[in-house]
Design a protein around this motif. Structure first.
Motif, mmCIF file in Angstrom:
data_model
loop_
_atom_site.group_PDB
_atom_site.id
_atom_site.type_symbol
_atom_site.label_atom_id
_atom_site.label_comp_id
_atom_site.label_asym_id
_atom_site.label_seq_id
_atom_site.Cartn_x
_atom_site.Cartn_y
_atom_site.Cartn_z
ATOM 1 N N ALA A 53 7.192 -12.406 5.494
ATOM 2 C CA ALA A 53 6.036 -12.490 6.393
ATOM 3 C C ALA A 53 6.069 -13.786 7.197
ATOM 4 O O ALA A 53 5.717 -13.806 8.384
ATOM 5 C CB ALA A 53 4.739 -12.398 5.585
ATOM 6 N N THR A 169 8.922 -6.948 6.623
ATOM 7 C CA THR A 169 8.402 -6.706 5.272
ATOM 8 C C THR A 169 9.377 -5.859 4.460
ATOM 9 O O THR A 169 9.686 -6.169 3.304
ATOM 10 C CB THR A 169 7.035 -6.003 5.349
ATOM 11 O OG1 THR A 169 6.091 -6.850 6.013
ATOM 12 C CG2 THR A 169 6.519 -5.672 3.950
ATOM 13 N N ILE A 200 -0.067 -7.646 2.129
ATOM 14 C CA ILE A 200 0.632 -7.323 3.382
ATOM 15 C C ILE A 200 0.447 -5.854 3.753
ATOM 16 O O ILE A 200 0.111 -5.520 4.896
ATOM 17 C CB ILE A 200 2.135 -7.656 3.243
ATOM 18 C CG1 ILE A 200 2.330 -9.175 3.160
ATOM 19 C CG2 ILE A 200 2.934 -7.083 4.413
ATOM 20 C CD1 ILE A 200 3.724 -9.590 2.732
#
Length: 322
Positions: A53, A169, A200
């Protein structure tokens, strides 16, 4: 494509560097009453999700800053909790602050207060479910790959997020999977991993739901949700402390009592979630009435299968005890 290869390579190197740090400072996972493993393993390899991230955040020119600040706080407190076991008060305060920051990024403060409260409950519930479900090799990686891939597919049809966010990701999950998706894992995700990847994915899922106004996409998390919710219900009925370590999830029964290969279980969980997600994407094109009927039917059908399987293992355990 070259960018993705570079990011993957950097994440791979960072993961190896983290192993040296974890080994140096004895950041390990010792087997306990909840564990499905019996050897000491490096903990916290899931910190690579945060770095994935972070790479996206820098590469994108600092997109989604409030989300990233919340993720940073959540990652730090979870990592420290992996090492020192922080007090519940500190952990809850940081989690609450992080969820507030995510909610601000999602721009949901304009919702009625009861919807806002429900949003908070759902986010916290999903984060905790993700954490509790991280109990055997590969399960966090397989489920996260399934959900991340589903979000990427949905994003091709309904642009709700920068696709690079999801790709970075997924690259982080693939690096983690390389070291975790093994019969003898090199590392476990730890709270830092399970909590950060949940944070996330929830953020991306939240953007999808807000863009479409359709909560059917919550079923991208149905497999984890069913196992978590039915396990909590059973433990409440049995008057057990739901916050205490346990091995009552179906995947734990399958692995421990059923003696089924853990990687096979993880693969089935991830593959089942991916197939369900594809059905959800297809059904989302129909009217809300059709979506509701399909969703209820799917939940009931899978719940029956789940309960039959679980009761079979519980009966077998009780017979062995007697």
């Amino acid at each position: 494509m070259m960018v993705y290869l570079i990011v993957f390579a950097l994440l791979f190197i960072l993961e190896i560097f983290y192993f040296k740090v974890a080994d140096r400072f004895n950041i390990i996972d010792k087997p306990n009453e909840r564990s499905s493993h019996n050897t000491i393993t490096l903990r916290g390899g899931g910190i690579i999700f945060y770095f994935a991230a972070l790479f996206y955040f820098i590469w994108s020119g600092f997109n989604y800053p409030w989300f990233f600040l919340g993720l940073t706080l959540m990652t730090i407190v979870s990592f420290l909790d992996d090492i020192f076991t922080l007090s519940n008060r500190i952990r809850l305060l940081i989690h609450f602050t992080s969820v507030l920051l995510m909610a601000y990024e999602l721009n949901v403060f304009s919702l009625p207060w009861y919807n806002l409260v429900l949003t908070f409950i759902v986010i916290v519930g999903i984060i905790n479910a993700y954490n509790f479900m991280d109990g055997i090799n590969g399960i966090t990686a397989s489920n996260s790959l399934a959900v991340g891939s589903l979000l990427l597919i949905a994003n091709q049809q309904i642009h709700f997020i920068d696709p690079e966010f999801l790709i970075f990701t997924i690259l982080g999950v693939l690096v983690f999977a390389f070291f975790n998706f093994r019969n003898k894992a090199k590392t476990f995700a730890g709270d830092v991993g399970s909590v950060s990847i949940a944070f996330i994915l929830i953020f991306a899922l939240g953007l999808l739901i807000i863009k479409t106004g359709n909560i059917i996409y919550l079923l991208f998390l149905l497999v984890y949700g069913l196992d978590s919710v039915w396990t909590i219900i059973r433990r409440l009925i049995s008057r057990e402390n739901i916050f205490q370590a346990h091995r009552s999830h179906l995947y734990q029964f399958l692995a421990n009592e059923g003696k089924i290969n853990r990687l096979l279980i993880s693969t089935i969980y991830g593959l089942l979630q991916f197939i369900i997600g594809l059905l959800i994407i297809y059904i989302s094109k129909y009217t809300y009435g059709v979506q509701i009927l399909f969703s209820l039917g799917l939940i009931v059908f899978l719940s029956i299968i789940y309960l039959l399987l679980k009761n079979t293992f519980i009966t077998r355990i009780n017979n062995l005890k007697n």
